[in-house]
Design an enzyme around this catalytic site. Structure first.
Site, PDB file in Angstrom:
ATOM      1  N   GLU A 195     -15.001  -0.221  16.685  1.00  0.00           N
ATOM      2  CA  GLU A 195     -15.965  -0.185  15.587  1.00  0.00           C
ATOM      3  C   GLU A 195     -17.043  -1.261  15.784  1.00  0.00           C
ATOM      4  O   GLU A 195     -16.748  -2.348  16.294  1.00  0.00           O
ATOM      5  CB  GLU A 195     -15.257  -0.436  14.246  1.00  0.00           C
ATOM      6  CG  GLU A 195     -14.329   0.669  13.818  1.00  0.00           C
ATOM      7  CD  GLU A 195     -13.606   0.330  12.520  1.00  0.00           C
ATOM      8  OE1 GLU A 195     -13.870  -0.761  11.965  1.00  0.00           O
ATOM      9  OE2 GLU A 195     -12.781   1.133  12.071  1.00  0.00           O
TER      10      GLU A 195
ATOM     11  N   ALA B 283      -4.971   2.173   8.117  1.00  0.00           N
ATOM     12  CA  ALA B 283      -4.410   0.857   8.429  1.00  0.00           C
ATOM     13  C   ALA B 283      -5.252   0.154   9.492  1.00  0.00           C
ATOM     14  O   ALA B 283      -6.213  -0.534   9.177  1.00  0.00           O
ATOM     15  CB  ALA B 283      -2.956   1.002   8.865  1.00  0.00           C
ATOM     16  N   ARG B 284      -4.911   0.362  10.761  1.00  0.00           N
ATOM     17  CA  ARG B 284      -5.663  -0.219  11.872  1.00  0.00           C
ATOM     18  C   ARG B 284      -5.708   0.794  13.009  1.00  0.00           C
ATOM     19  O   ARG B 284      -4.728   1.514  13.255  1.00  0.00           O
ATOM     20  CB  ARG B 284      -5.017  -1.520  12.357  1.00  0.00           C
ATOM     21  CG  ARG B 284      -5.195  -2.703  11.407  1.00  0.00           C
ATOM     22  CD  ARG B 284      -6.634  -3.157  11.333  1.00  0.00           C
ATOM     23  NE  ARG B 284      -6.840  -4.291  10.427  1.00  0.00           N
ATOM     24  CZ  ARG B 284      -7.175  -4.190   9.160  1.00  0.00           C
ATOM     25  NH1 ARG B 284      -7.334  -2.983   8.614  1.00  0.00           N
ATOM     26  NH2 ARG B 284      -7.365  -5.263   8.421  1.00  0.00           N
TER      27      ARG B 284
ATOM     28  N   ILE C 144       0.834  -1.203   0.000  1.00  0.00           N
ATOM     29  CA  ILE C 144       0.000   0.000   0.000  1.00  0.00           C
ATOM     30  C   ILE C 144       0.865   1.247   0.000  1.00  0.00           C
ATOM     31  O   ILE C 144       0.579   2.212  -0.719  1.00  0.00           O
ATOM     32  CB  ILE C 144      -0.961  -0.005   1.208  1.00  0.00           C
ATOM     33  CG1 ILE C 144      -1.881  -1.219   1.149  1.00  0.00           C
ATOM     34  CG2 ILE C 144      -1.791   1.284   1.240  1.00  0.00           C
ATOM     35  CD1 ILE C 144      -2.742  -1.407   2.373  1.00  0.00           C
TER      36      ILE C 144
ATOM     37  N   GLY D 271     -11.807   1.362   3.287  1.00  0.00           N
ATOM     38  CA  GLY D 271     -10.604   1.433   2.463  1.00  0.00           C
ATOM     39  C   GLY D 271     -10.559   0.398   1.351  1.00  0.00           C
ATOM     40  O   GLY D 271     -10.161   0.689   0.221  1.00  0.00           O
ATOM     41  N   ALA D 272     -10.955  -0.824   1.663  1.00  0.00           N
ATOM     42  CA  ALA D 272     -10.888  -1.901   0.674  1.00  0.00           C
ATOM     43  C   ALA D 272     -12.183  -2.063  -0.105  1.00  0.00           C
ATOM     44  O   ALA D 272     -12.300  -2.970  -0.930  1.00  0.00           O
ATOM     45  CB  ALA D 272     -10.544  -3.211   1.364  1.00  0.00           C
TER      46      ALA D 272
ATOM     47  N   HIS E 204     -14.506   2.653   7.671  1.00  0.00           N
ATOM     48  CA  HIS E 204     -13.662   1.481   7.401  1.00  0.00           C
ATOM     49  C   HIS E 204     -13.979   0.909   6.022  1.00  0.00           C
ATOM     50  O   HIS E 204     -14.306  -0.264   5.854  1.00  0.00           O
ATOM     51  CB  HIS E 204     -13.837   0.408   8.478  1.00  0.00           C
ATOM     52  CG  HIS E 204     -12.644  -0.510   8.570  1.00  0.00           C
ATOM     53  ND1 HIS E 204     -12.252  -1.103   9.734  1.00  0.00           N
ATOM     54  CD2 HIS E 204     -11.755  -0.918   7.632  1.00  0.00           C
ATOM     55  CE1 HIS E 204     -11.180  -1.860   9.525  1.00  0.00           C
ATOM     56  NE2 HIS E 204     -10.862  -1.746   8.254  1.00  0.00           N
TER      57      HIS E 204
ATOM     58  N   ASP F 240      -9.851   6.124   8.633  1.00  0.00           N
ATOM     59  CA  ASP F 240     -10.796   5.128   8.117  1.00  0.00           C
ATOM     60  C   ASP F 240     -10.991   3.980   9.104  1.00  0.00           C
ATOM     61  O   ASP F 240     -11.796   3.086   8.858  1.00  0.00           O
ATOM     62  CB  ASP F 240     -10.305   4.572   6.776  1.00  0.00           C
ATOM     63  CG  ASP F 240     -11.314   3.635   6.122  1.00  0.00           C
ATOM     64  OD1 ASP F 240     -12.501   4.011   6.061  1.00  0.00           O
ATOM     65  OD2 ASP F 240     -10.923   2.545   5.676  1.00  0.00           O
TER      66      ASP F 240
ATOM     67  N   ASP G  92      10.446   2.560   7.302  1.00  0.00           N
ATOM     68  CA  ASP G  92      10.006   1.177   7.370  1.00  0.00           C
ATOM     69  C   ASP G  92      11.200   0.390   7.903  1.00  0.00           C
ATOM     70  O   ASP G  92      12.340   0.653   7.485  1.00  0.00           O
ATOM     71  CB  ASP G  92       9.613   0.672   5.966  1.00  0.00           C
ATOM     72  CG  ASP G  92       8.989  -0.711   5.993  1.00  0.00           C
ATOM     73  OD1 ASP G  92       9.682  -1.670   6.395  1.00  0.00           O
ATOM     74  OD2 ASP G  92       7.816  -0.861   5.618  1.00  0.00           O
TER      75      ASP G  92
END
Length: 320
Positions: free
Chosen positions: A260, A231-232, A151, A285-286, A283, A255, A170
Site C-alpha cells: 500500500e 486485518a493485515r 474485533i 477499517g478504523a 485501508h 481492506d 483462535d
C-alpha cells in the site's frame, strides 16, 4: 516536551494533547514516511496512524523517547530499531474494534448482494436487474471467524442479527469458551476453511500469523466461498489468493492490500484490487469519527503518562 502528530488526529484528541502540561503540540498530517526523518529533530513524542516509521527516523532522532501508534497494529513501525535506540513504542488496542467489524460486515453484504457492481452499472447508465437480481442470502450460512479477540467478538455480535451459524478458530479459544459464546469450536484453521461459506480474519500480524491463510487453507475452502481480510495484508498469501480467485471462483473483500502507498493519495496498481472477484477498500477499517476520536484520546492519555515521567507506559510493544 514536543509532540509531533504526523497523521490526521481527531480535533477533540488534539485538544487533549494540548492539555498535557508542558507540551508543545505540532500537527503536521501531510508528512510522509520520507519526510519524517527530516522533521524528527527536537521531537520527544511521535504520534502516527498509517505513516510508516522507518529506521531512518530513529537514526535521525535526537530526543525521541516514545512513538504512539494511534491504532492497534504496529507493523508500520520498525519496533526492533526503536528498541535499539531506547524508544518505547505503544499502541491503542481495542479502540477501533467496532469500526473494523462494521466494515467487515459491509464487505460481506456487498459481496452477497454485489452492491458496488450495481452502483457502477447504474452510474454508467445501465439497468441490469436480470444480472443483479440474484443472491443466495446470508441466513443459515456458516461464517468462520479466524481470531476471537476484540474485533472477532464484535463480529459475532453483529453476525447474530443475520441468523447465521458461526464457527471459529483462535489459539486461545477452548471448546468450553466457544460453547459459552454460542459458536462452534474449530480445532484448527483447516476446519474453519472446510466448514465456512464466509471466512473473516481478525488476528494481528505476528511471525506466527504471517501467511497463515495460505494455499492449503484456500484449497480447503468451498468453491465460491468468501474471504474477508480487514486485518493485515501479510496474513494472507496474496499470490495464492489471486490464483484461487481465478481457479476456484473464490471471492474476497479486502481492506488491506500488499505494498500500500505510504500516503493518503497516490497512484496504486494492485492486481488483487483489480480482480473482478475482489471488492477492495482503501485501508479504512478504523476510519470512522467514533473510532478516530476514541483512538486519539487513548493516544493522548498515553502521551500524558509519558509526560509525567512514569517508568511504565501502558501497551508497550517493545521486547522486554
Amino acid at each position: 516536551m514536543k509532540i509531533l502528530l504526523a497523521d490526521k488526529i481527531n480535533p477533540v484528541a488534539i485538544e487533549a494533547f494540548k492539555a498535557i502540561e508542558g507540551a508543545e503540540v505540532i500537527s503536521n498530517p501531510a508528512l510522509t514516511a520520507d519526510d519524517l526523518p527530516n522533521n524528527i529533530a527536537g521531537i520527544d513524542v511521535l504520534v502516527v496512524r498509517s505513516t510508516k516509521v522507518t529506521k531512518a527516523v530513529f537514526e535521525a532522532a535526537d530526543k525521541l523517547g516514545l512513538v504512539i501508534r494511534a491504532g492497534s497494529g504496529v507493523n508500520t513501525i520498525d519496533v526492533a530499531c526503536a528498541t535499539e535506540h531506547n524508544v518505547r513504542v505503544v499502541n491503542c488496542p481495542g479502540k477501533n474494534s467496532v469500526a473494523v467489524a462494521e466494515l467487515a460486515m459491509g464487505l460481506i453484504l456487498s459481496l452477497e448482494r454485489r452492491i458496488p457492481d450495481c452502483v457502477a452499472e447504474l452510474r454508467a447508465g445501465k439497468w441490469n436487474k436480470k444480472e443483479f437480481g440474484k443472491a443466495q442470502g446470508l441466513k443459515g450460512k456458516m461464517v468462520g471467524i479466524v481470531g476471537t479477540g476484540m474485533i472477532g467478538r464484535e463480529m459475532i455480535k453483529r453476525l447474530r442479527g443475520f441468523e447465521v451459524d458461526i464457527c471459529a478458530f483462535d489459539p486461545f479459544l477452548t471448546p468450553e469458551k466457544a460453547e459459552e459464546m454460542g459458536i462452534r469450536y474449530c480445532e484448527n484453521l483447516i476446519d474453519v476453511a472446510k466448514a465456512a461459506d464466509i471466512v473473516t480474519i481478525h488476528v494481528p500480524l505476528l511471525d506466527s500469523t504471517r501467511k497463515m491463510i495460505n494455499a492449503e487453507f484456500l484449497a480447503a475452502m468451498k468453491p465460491g466461498a468468501v474471504l474477508i481480510n480487514t486485518a493485515r495484508a501479510d496474513i494472507v498469501d496474496n499470490e495464492a489468493l489471486l490464483k484461487a480467485l481465478d481457479e476456484k471462483g473464490l471471492r474476497c473483500g479486502i481492506d488491506v492490500l500488499p505494498d500500500e502507498p505510504g500516503t493518503g493519495v497516490a497512484d496504486f496498481d494492485s492486481p488483487l484490487a483489480k480482480h473482478p472477484n475482489c471488492y477492495a477498500t482503501h485501508h479504512i477499517g478504523a476510519s470512522t469519527e467514533q473510532s478516530e476520536k476514541a483512538t486519539g484520546l487513548e493516544a493522548a492519555r498515553l502521551a500524558a503518562i509519558y509526560a509525567e515521567g512514569k517508568e511504565a507506559v501502558p501497551n508497550c510493544v517493545n521486547p522486554a
